[in-house]
Write an enzyme that holds these catalytic residues in place. Structure first.
Site: not given
Ligand code: NAP
Length: 534
Positions: A241, A244, A264, A301
């Site tokens: 996200s 994150g 990303e 994404c």
């Molecule tokens: P997420 O909630 O941001 O989590 C991704 C990872 O980051 C998790 O391991 C999470 O750990 C960690 N994280 C999140 N916030 C953090 C913080 N403040 N400090 C440290 N670690 C942190 O995303 P998601 O739900 O897994 O994935 C969905 C998102 O990914 C969507 O927005 C989608 O568009 C995006 N995405 C983008 C791409 C691209 O290539 N651009 C590809 C696929 C997905 P915890 O869960 O342990 O908190």
């Protein structure tokens, strides 16, 4: 076999007190295995091992790294049904998707293996000395790309294989010569551990240094935070996200030694439907887009979250057909109750904004953890004025903006945040008539699609998966394809170094037979002193 433990280099370890389980969204129950979150000491040991491993791994030949990467691919395939069953039980995604993503993951590893075995990726550049140059003699200078050091990789929930433990970031960093520490995604910790076991098995089989790879479990942000702040970590790869990714970017920037974070992040992937396209093929496009918006429960994404058009009867018809089509599609299971919760929360928040109207929402009874696909519409002015409407609603959701004219469409495109993709639905003539719109779109996105859908990311050298912030934190790089290796290296120059102590890539005789920029000319030639310098 899943143990629930961390891989600290080659050792399995479970010294921490915190435990958690993954969740099966289809059955709506927790999975059986217990995972042990990495303790502070385990994190420290993993980073120390990676730092020690770097001193050996950075000098390992391209051919040996290729053997390592190819063996990881074989070990992943050898996990066979255990991997596929664990994947489906932790994500609710179907077996076909698991197999497809495994194919992509293995393919990525093999592509990087080929790249480093061939060797020219290091961009060797050699400018030979000219001792006779006046007024100053010219020194001998030789430059190539070298690895940064230990890299921390965070994978996203929606790609447990291709953007996770042995996904693109890990494959590229290992290919570059960087040890990798993965902060395992809590929603697919079992899949992550199995893949980690394949990487460790491959590392042992091919004689890689202990510490070249670690996999750390975590159920919250603490493990990731400690890793990003560790002085021996030299770069971060993140997929997830915007919230994150931004938090990690800020954390890395505040370190005494700031490090790059290649994040990303989320995207709403604007689609521009131009008048003639709406008129001549609106119905077909609406059907195609109903499929694209709901593909994988919208958890991509590249999901088309925003459709921009100019008000007309044809656009009304497009909205109507899209609405009819989307509610006829059977909803799919989302990855986790938290993702369903966030989807509903973000959708409700969007629908509370002035001017946003629900055009269609799946209305039949729903199975637990499934999402109601939704199409909304809004006038151009209301969209322009409200940044909340520009935010990603991660799931099967799309918003159609009805612009009053082409000028409003151009201002909307100019006002968008950076995006992974932009799509133009048009007839060929409109590419000239609406040049302003296309110029504006190119300015905001990393990849532009003509008469297609943004979902589906081809893995090949010409793919650009990234884009202006916040699609990614550094729009100069791609997260997909061989060029993503450039995120994990830095250019380095040797001046007047004796030939026999230079790396093989830069030696006079070009023993690796790689392509080099030699005195301004790209060539495989060697350098022969005594005769003419080539
Ligand atoms: P997420 O909630 O941001 O989590 C991704 C990872 O980051 C998790 O391991 C999470 O750990 C960690 N994280 C999140 N916030 C953090 C913080 N403040 N400090 C440290 N670690 C942190 O995303 P998601 O739900 O897994 O994935 C969905 C998102 O990914 C969507 O927005 C989608 O568009 C995006 N995405 C983008 C791409 C691209 O290539 N651009 C590809 C696929 C997905 P915890 O869960 O342990 O908190």
């Amino acid at each position: 076999m899943i143990t629930g433990k961390n891989y600290i280099g080659n050792q399995l370890s479970s010294n921490g007190d915190l435990t958690y389980r993954t969740f099966n969204p289809k059955l709506n129950i927790e999975n059986e295995h217990i995972f042990y979150e990495a303790s502070s000491e385990e994190i420290e040991t993993a980073v120390q091992s990676a730092t020690a491993a770097f001193e050996i791994y950075r000098t390992i030949s391209g051919q040996k790294k290729a053997d390592f990467l190819n063996t990881i691919a074989e070990e992943i395939l050898a996990l066979d049904t255990e991997l596929i069953e664990t994947y489906t039980s932790e994500t609710g995604l179907p077996e076909g998707r698991a197999l497809g993503e495994r194919g992509r993951t293995v393919g990525q590893l093999r592509t990087f293996a080929n790249l480093v075995a061939e060797g020219s990726w290091v961009e060797a550049a050699i400018d030979t000395a000219d001792p006779g140059r006046t007024p100053m003699p010219k020194p001998d200078l030789r430059k190539m790309l070298i690895p940064l050091g230990p890299v921390v990789v965070f994978g996203a929930s929606n790609f447990p294989l291709a953007y996770s433990t042995a996904g693109g970031d890990t494959a590229a960093a290992l290919a570059a010569g960087c040890p990798v520490i993965v902060k395992s995604h809590p929603m697919h910790a079992g899949t992550g551990e199995l893949i980690a076991s394949a990487i460790i098995a491959a590392a042992k089989k091919t004689g890689m240094p202990d510490g070249v790879f670690s996999n750390l479990n975590s159920s919250g942000i603490e493990v990731g935070t400690q890793l990003v702040q560790h002085p021996s970590v030299k770069a971060v790869g993140f997929t997830g996200s915007i919230r994150g990714g931004r938090a990690l970017l800020d954390l890395a920037a505040k370190r005494p030694e700031p490090i790059p974070v290649f994040a990303e992040m989320g995207s709403i992937n604007p689609v521009v439907i131009l008048p003639k396209a709406a008129q001549t093929k609106g119905e077909d496009l609406a059907k195609t887009y109903a499929q694209s918006i709901t593909l994988g429960a919208g958890q991509f994404c590249t999901n088309p979250g925003l459709i921009l058009g100019i008000k007309s009867e044809a656009l009304d018809d497009f909205i109507q057909t899209l609405s009819n089509e989307i509610i006829a599609i059977e909803p799919s299971c989302m990855l986790h109750p938290n993702i369903v919760g966030n989807y509903e929360k973000n959708k409700t928040n969007a629908l509370q904004q002035k001017g946003l109207i629900k055009a269609a929402e799946y209305a039949n009874e729903l199975t637990t953890n499934h999402a109601r696909q939704t199409v909304t519409t809004v006038e151009g002015k209301a969209f322009l004025e409200n940044p909340i409407l520009h935010q990603e609603v991660f799931g099967p959701f799309s918003m159609i903006v009805q612009c009053k004219d082409a000028d409003e469409l151009v201002s909307i495109v100019y006002g968008l945040d950076g995006q992974l993709t932009g799509t133009v639905l048009a007839d060929n003539e409109e590419l000239t008539t609406y040049k302003d719109v296309l110029d504006a779109l190119q300015n905001r996105v990393g990849r532009i699609i003509f008469n297609g859908v943004p979902t589906g990311v081809e893995v090949c050298p010409a793919m650009l998966h990234g884009g202006p912030y916040p699609a990614s934190t550094d729009s100069r790089f791609t997260a997909v394809g061989i060029h993503s290796i450039k995120r994990w290296v830095r250019p380095f120059s040797y001046q007047n170094w004796p030939n026999d102590v230079l790396p093989d890539e830069l030696k006079n005789e070009n023993p690796l037979d790689i392509s080099r920029l030699l005195n301004g000319k790209q060539t495989h030639n060697s350098i022969s002193y005594g005769a003419n310098v080539l």
